[in-house]
Design an enzyme around this catalytic site. Structure first.
Site, mmCIF file in Angstrom:
data_model
loop_
_atom_site.group_PDB
_atom_site.id
_atom_site.type_symbol
_atom_site.label_atom_id
_atom_site.label_comp_id
_atom_site.label_asym_id
_atom_site.label_seq_id
_atom_site.Cartn_x
_atom_site.Cartn_y
_atom_site.Cartn_z
ATOM 1 N N LYS A 1 -6.539 13.458 11.517
ATOM 2 C CA LYS A 1 -6.314 12.482 10.444
ATOM 3 C C LYS A 1 -7.190 12.727 9.209
ATOM 4 O O LYS A 1 -6.689 12.841 8.100
ATOM 5 C CB LYS A 1 -6.549 11.064 10.966
ATOM 6 C CG LYS A 1 -6.258 10.033 9.885
ATOM 7 C CD LYS A 1 -6.374 8.611 10.364
ATOM 8 C CE LYS A 1 -6.238 7.713 9.147
ATOM 9 N NZ LYS A 1 -6.405 6.311 9.426
ATOM 10 N N ASP B 1 -4.124 2.691 -5.270
ATOM 11 C CA ASP B 1 -2.749 2.820 -4.783
ATOM 12 C C ASP B 1 -2.347 1.626 -3.923
ATOM 13 O O ASP B 1 -1.533 1.750 -3.027
ATOM 14 C CB ASP B 1 -2.558 4.139 -4.034
ATOM 15 C CG ASP B 1 -3.571 4.297 -2.914
ATOM 16 O OD1 ASP B 1 -4.423 3.407 -2.749
ATOM 17 O OD2 ASP B 1 -3.496 5.299 -2.194
ATOM 18 N N ASP C 1 0.829 -1.211 0.000
ATOM 19 C CA ASP C 1 0.000 0.000 0.000
ATOM 20 C C ASP C 1 0.860 1.257 0.000
ATOM 21 O O ASP C 1 1.824 1.329 0.748
ATOM 22 C CB ASP C 1 -0.826 0.038 1.302
ATOM 23 C CG ASP C 1 -2.250 -0.383 1.058
ATOM 24 O OD1 ASP C 1 -2.831 0.135 0.110
ATOM 25 O OD2 ASP C 1 -2.743 -1.249 1.812
#
Lengths: 1246, 343
Positions: free
Chosen positions: A990, A1148, A921
């Protein structure tokens, strides 16, 4: 992730028109909260799809929706009125409209536009009525008297009401031959002409754009109707329709050369040369030039009859004098059936030695990133599959059969449950009802067709009639009845159903066309040879699939004829057709009302009822099944699911993409680029693009699609066992409806409930609806997986407009959730090799979500430490200690545990053949690209572009930075900074950090912050607003500090997009791989379709509308970054192919075998470095300057100057240090990030 | 001038657009309208919604009316409170908003949102039976942006006898835009104006036009001082209309009851969603299959369009439906329940 999934699912349904769109997916429009909707909108236009579903009520419209007062405009003082009238009366050639509007004061502009919009809508409606029920008798004898008088009548009518602006608009519109011509030339197949046309069109704005949009819709409608007649082999009908327009001077402008060509072709099929000659003279009379296709039709026709060589010679001569070459016929025309042979035969009458032109030399992509990849001397053999030619041939036959049937019915995973007597009874009843419906719907269809043909005979042309003749009647009926079994008890919006029906008919029609035009035979022939490239016993090597396919096509001499002519139906036609079928269905289906309550008298009542659901000033028309029927369906618990064949993964390797319109499935129409309904600009852009520029993208998609998959049966069985038991919400297995919360037993009638009871009842219903849709989604996925349990299958891929790739089958694919991913394995197995087992273990720990901040070695050590738990999970998943259930991604973790257990127990783990995909990842991939673009050192470190011993966490880093700011402010006595002491954490920042890349604004960021702070119980509520406001500012500052160039780049992108959009253009760019991209955001405009059951308001988006500035500007930075990450993925895919790796991606997140993780990691890093070594932003700036500000125009408008300045000031990147040296000193030299460092960074992708 | 200053002060992104009575002449007209019709010995308390600067309030007080002022903006509250203190109980000022009464969510509410029982307790008004005299008069200028929404919400409250209508037949005196007034008083067959709102209001209330006043007579708090007259295409809209809506005494005399009024509202809404459709088609499309017979009984022509049926006709139609067994099917109720929550 769930968002991603939702989008993927939506994207899937958007493209897969034929796939039985489940209401479970599409129902979201009503259940999604407004906020959720807004969020989705902000990110991705695609979800707009859902918004389209709203039908507008005339009644409320008149009352409260924003509208304009006609009287107001008339009352306005003279000054304001003048520009308005100018704008309305503006001839298309002088086009003073935009200027006039600029001069007028700012405020009436809104009114003017709104009014025009409404006028146009009405005008379109009028026009549609004309085209549907054209009440003039068919002019068989080409007599012009009647149409003329009709036109006169129309004119006088227009004159009469010319006092009102409405009539003026109408008049201006109907008398704009220039606009019609520009649209015509736009459609001309020759690239140069098309280019010219677009250039000319660009500065045109205002009135005319909107006109030409509707103009195009009408033109397409005529063309697609003519094509229907061509398909039906009814040249007489086609000609009748053509003459209807040709003979009316007012309507003639809707015809372009293509319309005449289609009619000529239909005569050519029958060999009626004299009819074609008539048409040619008609062409001449309206001043149109025959083009290549016209000559192809003439020659084909001559090939089918006996003609003298003299005639042939005359036409060939004429073809030459018109500037064409005989060779071009075979290079450019898309022949159907045996047309090509016939033309060749005719040519050989006059040139006995004529040889077909040699196929053009294959072009080679010149992208600097792929020089190695495409260089001939380094070509490596294409990796072979484990199948023989014969086996692949067999699989091809299976797939072909599947697609020929169009739909496939499979047993659901619930089939294993025992059958109750009640269910048997219900099934029998259902079967008999279905039999009745079959008959009654068929009768209704026949009746309505008879009515239409009667009407047609009496008074001209009926729009829908040809579309109801394309398929055998039984097929229409079965398409209609399919709708019934997937209808949600809560009801489905009419728009959705109509679209579904319309597109199903369309898909079937395309399939039939492919069959009839012998396109399928040709594909079959090529495919038979093509699989030699893939089969283990095949000879050819050293080709890419696309190259080999193209070579085979060239050798077979098929030329471009493997492609079907573009024949898509306008959205409006599809909707109308769908609505008509829906109306028939509603009329014809009845159900006995006493199924539920045997005490009622047995009377037949309608099965479907039409009802409105109200949402503020909108109302949405829904179609609901009678509850008795829903109940019956539930009782029958049928276990058969019917899918469109394109919803099932392919059973043979997909057809390689060779052009924007050819590839993927064998028969199902698939587009290279997904788009929302009616948005044709992507396709146009791709088709205008030089073929070689698309090669890298096509090859990457082929590579992803050629990965073979199989099912992880043990995991599937466990999942199905839980699914068929009571489900498990914690493990993401949706429980059945029987587990839904029950409302408290109601005393007596529902109206006697108290308010709170009603509330509770509603909540229960809502929850049940949600559960049902989740359950159905899982049922589809698992059932397809179960259907494929012993098979090898392939996911053909296509992409969205930014180049992000998606598997075409919508329900079951590797982009799905944890459950679906866990049941997928590579079909190809590879030994683990020396490090494979370690990678499996590390992968397992990654899946758990634990040890995120630890090094790989520590993760591996941890895995070894808990080996006992892992083995226990693998051996006794449901009865043991259930360690796997506690992880982030439990099902994938379980699958991984099982694989580790098997591998570690095998005598030689390194030799153990593993089919298991291992993921790598990217860590905050968007920021990685920004950091690399801007060469930000601190930023690069925080997103792991720099080698570090342990993975860096950008969120903690930002939180730290924000905390530092806060402390400083608190010391200086800023109240809110003091309040926030102790509340700033990774968790708080976040989401905002993550979404910064995707263009979150201060507004959205503040809302996110507020939500996080609300979750903290101790946080004083009264400070929420102030605190979130402060925090979002500090987070942005923090990111600015760490990624100093990121914000600059973002701002530059945003500002550029804003200026481009404000100048009335859409933002376009080209990825480093050469893929052209255009942002499909336009100011939405809806058209009202007047259907019998209900007026439908349909949003349509096509290239002639004005861009939506806000969306164009806000979406540009994220879309640009997405286009970069997709480029990186494709580069990695292509280079992995050259190294013989199995590679697939979920955006991704890259997957490969455990054996090859190291190689893939290296390639991934190399390609990242290579990509960012390009002059990405400079190239972008140059491209845009060229596109939007090309000099040499006589008048350089103000906006152009401004835009030129903006586009020229590319923000600082690694390549342009010189200019910004000063600025850098000013801010203190933070050092520059050296891109090469990525090569050594372990945690870049991990 | 103080008024203007106050009004001008009431600006900012969070402040809703409002309209005020600022001229004493208009205030007097309104006061006369409000007091007209009622017998002088029985004058119920008047609840003034959003009095703002209090021009009308003072006029009313001078005329001897007992006033409860319900003001949501703290900018005006202080002034009103000092006025309250200077009087001997004739005026009561409450911080609240008539259209944020009885919020749907649960939990404590913060002013200006409040529950109606709280309001009535503070006002000191007790509930009276439906057939009794009007216990409270309400006056207000409807917030323009929410006008239609408010009218719908009031309708639901009226038919369910909930919220303020739990206390009896509250008389509403509202300034509404002319176009909305035209809708409320529209006649059957009027293509533009005859809507579900029309039918339901006419069945529920007596509608009386008290006064019409040009838009320009009112002061607004918009930045540029603009009148911000809502746009309209089909209906005249040159005035604000002072309309008196008095709930009918006999509203629940027949088989229409607060408990079964939801399906009635639902039926009307569904019928008039497409006013040109035939009534019989509507009835049949809901599987209410005896439509033809029913229409015959009610002497409604078989080919009647939904917009042809008068409000009273809808009421009779519904009552006929009630007595037949058709409404026993639960789905109709469920849909009715669902659809109302989306106003």
């Amino acid at each position: 992730m769930s968002l991603l999934r939702l989008r993927a699912a939506l994207a899937g349904t958007a493209r897969l028109r034929g796939a039985g769109i489940p209401w479970s997916v599409l129902r979201n429009y009503s259940s999604a909260s407004a906020k959720e909707r807004a969020r989705r909108n902000g990110i991705c236009e695609r979800t707009e799809l859902l918004e389209v579903l709203k039908a507008r009520v005339k009644q409320l419209q008149a009352g409260s929706s924003p509208e304009l007062g006609l009287s107001k405009v008339e009352l306005g003082d003279a000054e304001q009125q003048e520009p308005l009238q100018q704008a309305l009366a503006a001839g298309p050639q002088q086009d003073p409209a935009p200027r006039a509007r600029q001069e007028s004061p700012a405020w009436p502009r809104g009114w003017v536009e709104k009014m025009k919009k409404e006028m146009q809508q009405r005008q379109l409606k009028v026009e549609q009525r004309l085209s549907i029920a054209a009440p003039e008798p068919a002019p068989e004898s080409q007599g012009e008297a009647k149409p003329k008088s009709k036109a006169k009548a129309k004119k006088t009518k227009a004159k009469k009401s010319q006092k009102t602006p409405k009539a003026e608009v109408a008049a201006a519109w109907s008398q704009s031959p220039a606009s019609s011509q520009s649209a015509c030339s736009h459609l001309e197949p020759r690239a140069a002409a098309a280019k010219k046309a677009t250039k000319v069109q660009r500065p045109q704005q205002g009135l005319k754009d909107k006109d030409s949009n509707q103009f195009k819709v009408l033109q397409q409608t005529i063309q697609s109707s003519l094509e229907c007649f061509l398909f039906l082999q009814q040249p007489e009908e086609a000609e009748r329709l053509l003459l209807l327009y040709h003979n009316s001077p007012a309507k003639r402008r809707f015809l372009d050369i293509n319309c005449y060509n289609i009619v000529m072709q239909s005569w050519a099929r029958k060999g009626h040369l004299h009819r074609i000659q008539c048409l040619l003279s008609m062409l001449e009379s309206v001043g149109l030039q025959p083009n290549l296709d016209s000559y192809a039709a003439v020659l084909e026709c001559m090939g089918r009859t006996l003609v003298s060589p003299k005639t042939v010679r005359r036409y060939v001569q004429q073809l030459r004098t018109d500037g064409f070459h005989v060779d071009e016929l075979f290079q450019k025309c898309l022949f159907e059936d045996d047309g090509k042979e016939k033309v060749l035969k005719v040519i050989r009458i006059v040139q006995p030695n004529y040889q077909l032109p040699p196929p053009p030399e294959p072009e080679i992509c010149k992208s600097s990133l792929l020089q190695d990849f495409y260089s001939r001397d380094k070509a490596v053999s294409y990796p072979k599959l484990e199948f023989s030619v014969e086996e692949l041939q067999e699989r091809f036959q299976q797939q072909l059969e599947l697609e020929l049937n169009n739909t496939v019915t499979i047993q659901s995973v619930e089939a294993s449950k025992p059958l109750t007597p009640q269910a048997t009874q219900a099934r029998a009843l259902l079967a008999s009802l279905r039999g009745q419906w079959q008959d009654s719907v068929l009768q209704a269809l026949q009746h309505s067709k008879r009515q239409m043909s009667k009407f047609k005979k009496a008074s001209g042309h009926n729009l829908l009639y040809p579309y109801l003749c394309l398929l055998p009647e039984e097929e229409y009926v079965s398409i209609m009845l399919q709708i019934l079994s997937s209808l949600s008890p809560q009801g489905v919006s009419l728009v959705v159903l109509a679209r579904e029906l319309g597109s199903k008919v369309y898909d079937r029609y395309i399939t039939l066309r492919k069959l009839r035009s012998r396109q399928l035979e040709k594909v079959q022939e090529i495919y038979g040879d093509y699989i030699h490239l893939l089969a283990k016993d095949g000879q050819p090597k050293e080709y890419l699939p696309r190259e080999y396919w193209e070579k085979l096509v060239a050798e077979a001499g098929f030329g471009p004829s493997l492609n079907l002519k573009e024949c898509s139906w306008p959205f409006m036609v599809q909707m109308r057709l769908g609505m008509h079928l829906l109306e028939l269905l509603v009329q014809a289906t009845k159900v006995p009302r006493n199924i539920l309550n045997p005490r009622l008298e047995p009377k037949l009542v309608p099965l479907l009822y039409h009802i409105y659901s109200f949402q503020s000033s909108w109302q949405v028309g829904l179609l609901k099944p009678h509850p008795a029927f829903s109940q019956l369906l539930a009782e029958a618990a049928e276990t058969e699911l019917t899918f469109n064949s394109s919803a099932i993964p392919m059973l043979c390797p997909p057809v390689p993409w060779t052009s924007p319109r050819f590839g993927a499935f064998l028969l199902n129409d698939t587009r290279l680029m997904r788009f929302v309904d009616g948005a044709a600009q992507h396709q146009q852009l791709l088709e205008r693009c030089p073929p070689a520029d698309l090669h890298p993208v096509l090859d990457a998609l082929n590579q992803l699609g050629n990965c073979a998959w199989r099912i992880n049966r043990p995991v599937l069985d466990i999942i199905v066992s839980i699914f068929n038991a009571r489900g498990d919400e914690k493990l993401d297995i949706p429980p059945p409806l029987s587990e839904a919360p029950r409302p408290p037993a109601a005393p007596g009638s529902p109206s006697a409930l108290s308010k709170s009871q009603k509330q509770e009842l509603l909540l229960c219903k809502k929850k049940a609806a949600e559960m049902h849709s989740l359950r159905m989604d899982a049922l589809y996925k698992l059932s397809i997986a179960n259907h494929l349990r012993d098979k090898v299958f392939w996911f053909p891929h296509n992409m969205d407009f930014r180049g992000r790739t998606y598997p075409c089958p919508p329900y079951f694919n590797h982009l799905g959730n944890d459950v679906t991913r866990a049941i997928l394995l590579f079909a190809e197995g590879r030994p683990l090799g020396p490090k494979g087992l370690d990678w499996l273990k590390i992968h397992l720990i990654n899946l758990t979500g634990l040890k995120k901040k630890n090094s790989l070695q520590e993760r591996l050590d941890y895995a070894n430490e808990i080996m006992e738990d892992i083995l226990d999970s693998a051996d006794r998943p449901l009865t043991g200690r259930k360690w796997w259930m506690t992880t982030d991604e439990p099902w994938q973790a379980l699958a991984c545990c099982m694989e580790i257990a098997k591998a570690s127990r095998s005598p030689d783990p390194a030799a153990y053949i593993s089919h298991f995909p291992v993921h790598q990842d990217g860590s905050c991939n968007g920021l990685q690209h920004y950091a690399a673009l801007g060469r930000d050192l601190i930023g690069a470190i925080s997103v792991n572009l720099m080698p570090c011993s342990v993975p860096q966490d950008v969120y903690s880093a930002v939180a730290q930075q924000v905390e530092e700011f806060r402390r400083k402010d608190a010391r200086q006595g800023v109240k809110i900074a003091q309040v926030l002491q102790g509340f700033i954490s990774r968790k708080v920042v976040k989401q905002t950090v993550m979404t910064v890349v995707y263009g979150v604004t201060r507004y959205g960021g503040r809302l996110q912050m507020e939500k996080r702070l609300k979750e903290i119980d101790e946080f004083p509520e009264e400070y929420l607003w102030e605190a979130s406001h402060y925090l979002v500012k500090q987070v942005f500052n923090g990111i600015k500090e760490m990624f100093s160039a990121t914000r600059d780049i973002q701002n530059w992108l945003t500002e550029s997009a804003k200026l481009i959009a404000q100048s009335g253009q859409t933002v376009e760019w080209v990825t480093p791989l050469g893929l052209p991209i255009v942002q499909p955001y336009y100011r939405s405009k809806s058209t009202v379709l007047n259907c019998g059951m209900q007026h439908l308001s349909v949003k349509n988006s096509s290239g002639d509308q004005k861009p939506n500035t806000v969306k164009q500007k806000n979406a540009f930075p994220p879309n640009f970054i997405h286009s970069l990450d997709s480029t990186h993925m494709m580069l990695t895919a292509l280079h992995c192919l050259r190294q013989g790796l199995t590679f697939v991606s979920v955006h991704d997140c890259y997957w490969t075998h455990a054996l090859t993780v190291d190689v893939m990691n290296q390639i991934c890093r190399q390609q990242f470095v290579a990509l960012h070594s390009e002059r990405i932003l400079q190239d972008l700036s140059e491209f845009m300057l060229e596109k939007y500000c090309s000099p040499g125009r006589e008048t350089r408008a103000q906006w152009q100057k401004k835009l030129t300045e903006q586009l020229s000031s590319v923000p600082k990147t690694g390549r342009t240090q010189g200019r910004n040296c000063q600025a850098q000193e000013q801010f203190g030299d933070k050092g520059e990030f050296n891109l090469e460092e990525v090569m050594n960074s372990t945690y870049f992708f991990s | 001038s103080e008024t203007e200053w106050l009004v001008q002060h009431l600006q900012g992104p969070a402040v809703p657009f409002r309209r005020f009575i600022a001229c004493p002449r208009l205030a007097r007209t309104v006061q006369q309208c409000l007091q007209g019709g009622a017998s002088p010995d029985h004058q119920p308390v008047l609840l003034e919604y959003a009095p703002g600067p209090g021009i009308l309030t003072r006029t009313l007080l001078n005329a001897g009316v007992r006033v409860v002022a319900l003001e949501s903006s703290s900018a005006f509250l202080q002034n009103l409170q000092s006025l309250e203190n200077s009087l001997d109980g004739q005026l009561k000022v409450i911080h609240g908003d008539l259209f944020r009464l009885d919020p749907l969510g649960t939990g404590p509410v913060k002013p200006p949102a409040m529950y109606s029982d709280q309001l009535f307790e503070t006002m000191g008004v007790a509930a009276v039976p439906w057939r009794a005299d009007v216990p409270v008069k309400v006056f207000g200028i409807l917030q323009q942006r929410k006008e239609r929404n408010i009218l719908w919400r009031l309708l639901f409250a009226l038919y369910e006898c909930s919220s303020i209508f739990r206390y009896g037949r509250i008389e509403l005196n509202f300034f509404i835009s002319e176009k909305e007034y035209k809708v409320l008083t529209a006649k059957p067959k009027d293509a533009r104006a005859y809507q579900a709102l029309t039918v339901l209001w006419q069945v529920g209330c007596e509608i009386q036009l008290l006064h019409m006043e040009p838009w320009s007579s009112f002061v607004t708090n918009s930045k540029n001082g603009g009148l911000a007259v809502p746009k309209t295409m089909w209906l005249p809209n040159d005035h604000l209309c002072l309309v008196r809506l008095t709930p009918r005494q006999d509203l629940f005399a027949g088989s229409l009851k607060p408990t079964n009024s939801l399906p009635f509202i639902f039926t009307v809404k569904q019928c008039l969603a497409k006013p040109k459709s035939k009534l019989i088609d509507r009835l049949n499309s809901w599987s209410l299959d005896k439509g033809g017979k029913l229409l015959k009984e009610l002497e409604i022509p078989q080919n009647a369009r939904t917009r042809d049926l008068c409000p009273e006709g809808y009421r009779r139609l519904f009552e006929a439906l009630q007595t037949s067994d058709m409404f026993t099917e639960t789905w109709f109720h469920d849909d009715a329940l669902e659809s109302i929550r989306n106003i």
